[in-house]
Scaffold this motif. Sequence first.
Motif, PDB file in Angstrom:
ATOM      1  N   MET A 122       5.216 -17.804  51.681  1.00 50.91           N
ATOM      2  CA  MET A 122       6.074 -17.143  50.710  1.00 50.91           C
ATOM      3  C   MET A 122       5.826 -15.636  50.754  1.00 50.91           C
ATOM      4  N   PRO A 123       6.883 -14.846  50.832  1.00 51.17           N
ATOM      5  CA  PRO A 123       6.679 -13.394  50.836  1.00 51.17           C
ATOM      6  C   PRO A 123       6.080 -12.919  49.513  1.00 51.17           C
ATOM      7  N   LEU A 124       5.223 -11.943  49.613  1.00 51.30           N
ATOM      8  CA  LEU A 124       4.604 -11.354  48.434  1.00 51.30           C
ATOM      9  C   LEU A 124       5.543 -10.345  47.789  1.00 51.30           C
ATOM     10  N   LEU A 125       6.328  -9.642  48.614  1.00 46.75           N
ATOM     11  CA  LEU A 125       7.197  -8.592  48.113  1.00 46.75           C
ATOM     12  C   LEU A 125       8.605  -9.120  47.875  1.00 46.75           C
ATOM     13  N   VAL A 126       9.098  -8.915  46.654  1.00 46.99           N
ATOM     14  CA  VAL A 126      10.470  -9.296  46.324  1.00 46.99           C
ATOM     15  C   VAL A 126      11.173  -8.065  45.760  1.00 46.99           C
ATOM     16  N   PRO A 127      12.468  -7.894  46.063  1.00 48.04           N
ATOM     17  CA  PRO A 127      13.171  -6.708  45.562  1.00 48.04           C
ATOM     18  C   PRO A 127      13.037  -6.578  44.043  1.00 48.04           C
ATOM     19  N   MET A 128      12.816  -5.351  43.616  1.00 46.99           N
ATOM     20  CA  MET A 128      12.633  -5.061  42.200  1.00 46.99           C
ATOM     21  C   MET A 128      13.985  -5.126  41.488  1.00 46.99           C
ATOM     22  N   SER A 129      13.996  -5.735  40.311  1.00 46.87           N
ATOM     23  CA  SER A 129      15.208  -5.786  39.503  1.00 46.87           C
ATOM     24  C   SER A 129      15.405  -4.449  38.787  1.00 46.87           C
ATOM     25  N   LYS A 130      16.647  -4.173  38.383  1.00 51.73           N
ATOM     26  CA  LYS A 130      16.931  -2.931  37.656  1.00 51.73           C
ATOM     27  C   LYS A 130      16.182  -2.864  36.325  1.00 51.73           C
ATOM     28  N   PRO A 131      16.121  -3.950  35.544  1.00 51.15           N
ATOM     29  CA  PRO A 131      15.346  -3.864  34.290  1.00 51.15           C
ATOM     30  C   PRO A 131      13.860  -3.588  34.544  1.00 51.15           C
ATOM     31  N   PHE A 132      13.284  -4.213  35.564  1.00 51.07           N
ATOM     32  CA  PHE A 132      11.878  -3.967  35.887  1.00 51.07           C
ATOM     33  C   PHE A 132      11.696  -2.519  36.318  1.00 51.07           C
ATOM     34  N   PHE A 133      12.646  -2.004  37.123  1.00 56.54           N
ATOM     35  CA  PHE A 133      12.576  -0.631  37.602  1.00 56.54           C
ATOM     36  C   PHE A 133      12.507   0.357  36.439  1.00 56.54           C
ATOM     37  N   SER A 134      13.295   0.135  35.400  1.00 54.35           N
ATOM     38  CA  SER A 134      13.330   1.061  34.264  1.00 54.35           C
ATOM     39  C   SER A 134      11.949   1.256  33.649  1.00 54.35           C
ATOM     40  N   SER A 135      11.231   0.180  33.422  1.00 53.59           N
ATOM     41  CA  SER A 135       9.881   0.319  32.853  1.00 53.59           C
ATOM     42  C   SER A 135       8.893   0.794  33.919  1.00 53.59           C
ATOM     43  N   TYR A 136       9.082   0.347  35.145  1.00 54.73           N
ATOM     44  CA  TYR A 136       8.200   0.754  36.240  1.00 54.73           C
ATOM     45  C   TYR A 136       8.212   2.270  36.427  1.00 54.73           C
ATOM     46  N   ILE A 137       9.404   2.877  36.472  1.00 50.88           N
ATOM     47  CA  ILE A 137       9.497   4.300  36.790  1.00 50.88           C
ATOM     48  C   ILE A 137       8.906   5.141  35.668  1.00 50.88           C
ATOM     49  N   GLU A 138       9.064   4.714  34.428  1.00 57.21           N
ATOM     50  CA  GLU A 138       8.465   5.452  33.306  1.00 57.21           C
ATOM     51  C   GLU A 138       6.937   5.403  33.387  1.00 57.21           C
ATOM     52  N   GLU A 139       6.402   4.247  33.711  1.00 54.65           N
ATOM     53  CA  GLU A 139       4.950   4.105  33.864  1.00 54.65           C
ATOM     54  C   GLU A 139       4.453   4.926  35.050  1.00 54.65           C
ATOM     55  N   LEU A 140       5.217   4.931  36.133  1.00 47.29           N
ATOM     56  CA  LEU A 140       4.851   5.694  37.325  1.00 47.29           C
ATOM     57  C   LEU A 140       4.775   7.194  37.017  1.00 47.29           C
ATOM     58  N   ILE A 141       5.729   7.704  36.267  1.00 41.52           N
ATOM     59  CA  ILE A 141       5.755   9.131  35.919  1.00 41.52           C
ATOM     60  C   ILE A 141       4.494   9.507  35.141  1.00 41.52           C
ATOM     61  N   VAL A 142       4.120   8.692  34.185  1.00 39.91           N
ATOM     62  CA  VAL A 142       2.908   8.947  33.390  1.00 39.91           C
ATOM     63  C   VAL A 142       1.665   8.874  34.282  1.00 39.91           C
ATOM     64  N   GLN A 143       1.593   7.854  35.122  1.00 39.22           N
ATOM     65  CA  GLN A 143       0.429   7.665  35.988  1.00 39.22           C
ATOM     66  C   GLN A 143       0.301   8.791  37.011  1.00 39.22           C
ATOM     67  N   TYR A 144       1.416   9.222  37.581  1.00 37.35           N
ATOM     68  CA  TYR A 144       1.391  10.297  38.579  1.00 37.35           C
ATOM     69  C   TYR A 144       0.908  11.597  37.948  1.00 37.35           C
ATOM     70  N   ALA A 145       1.359  11.888  36.749  1.00 38.35           N
ATOM     71  CA  ALA A 145       0.887  13.084  36.042  1.00 38.35           C
ATOM     72  C   ALA A 145      -0.621  12.986  35.808  1.00 38.35           C
ATOM     73  N   LYS A 146      -1.067  11.844  35.338  1.00 41.76           N
ATOM     74  CA  LYS A 146      -2.498  11.634  35.060  1.00 41.76           C
ATOM     75  C   LYS A 146      -3.340  11.807  36.323  1.00 41.76           C
ATOM     76  N   GLU A 147      -2.911  11.223  37.428  1.00 43.01           N
ATOM     77  CA  GLU A 147      -3.670  11.308  38.677  1.00 43.01           C
ATOM     78  C   GLU A 147      -3.737  12.747  39.190  1.00 43.01           C
ATOM     79  N   ASN A 148      -2.650  13.485  39.048  1.00 42.54           N
ATOM     80  CA  ASN A 148      -2.650  14.880  39.478  1.00 42.54           C
ATOM     81  C   ASN A 148      -3.591  15.726  38.621  1.00 42.54           C
ATOM     82  N   VAL A 149      -3.654  15.458  37.340  1.00 44.50           N
ATOM     83  CA  VAL A 149      -4.572  16.180  36.451  1.00 44.50           C
ATOM     84  C   VAL A 149      -6.011  15.804  36.780  1.00 44.50           C
ATOM     85  N   GLU A 150      -6.293  14.493  36.907  1.00 46.73           N
ATOM     86  CA  GLU A 150      -7.656  14.038  37.195  1.00 46.73           C
ATOM     87  C   GLU A 150      -8.165  14.544  38.536  1.00 46.73           C
ATOM     88  N   SER A 151      -7.279  14.697  39.503  1.00 41.87           N
ATOM     89  CA  SER A 151      -7.695  15.165  40.825  1.00 41.87           C
ATOM     90  C   SER A 151      -7.910  16.677  40.859  1.00 41.87           C
TER      91      SER A 151
END
Length: 160
Positions: free
Chosen positions: A1-30
């Motif tokens: 069974m493949p591990l990767l499945v295409p992301m749904s639009k509803p999942f993407f909406s929450s994913y991208i918001e979390e990614l933006i916060v995490q990317y900012a945090k990682e850039n500050v911490e680094s």
Amino acid sequence: MPLLVPMSKPFFSSYIEELIVQYAKENVESGRWQKAGSLTRSRRDTERLLPLGIETENNHFFEMKVPDVHESVGSIWLSLENSATTGTVFIYDLEIKQEYRRKGYAKLALKEIEEFAATHNIVNIGLHVFSNNEAAQTLYADMGFQTVSLNMVKRLEPSH
């Protein structure tokens, strides 16, 4: 069974918001960014890269699913980048949820990314990893990735 499945639009909406916060945090911490304005900068960078969100051409988003786990164990954002001389799959994000780390899911995902690249006639897989993320550096080195460039910064004391 493949591990990767295409992301749904509803999942993407929450994913991208979390990614933006995490990317900012990682850039500050680094040490790359100051905390003030980091979230705005992260959002601006993300919107520049993804002007059409999940529909942005040559970008692919996946949820990582495994049997017997009733939620995604992680997520991936890939970009197909072609030049006159070569093609690269660039991994913008490979995130394993905290409770699923150290179980081999990242290695399985990287193998599937290699298969994805091969089906698109891509010969390189690229990524960026922060210098303070030693676990990721070790994982990528173990999977055959090599450092091809290095960004360096010298911190200066503010003059008063």
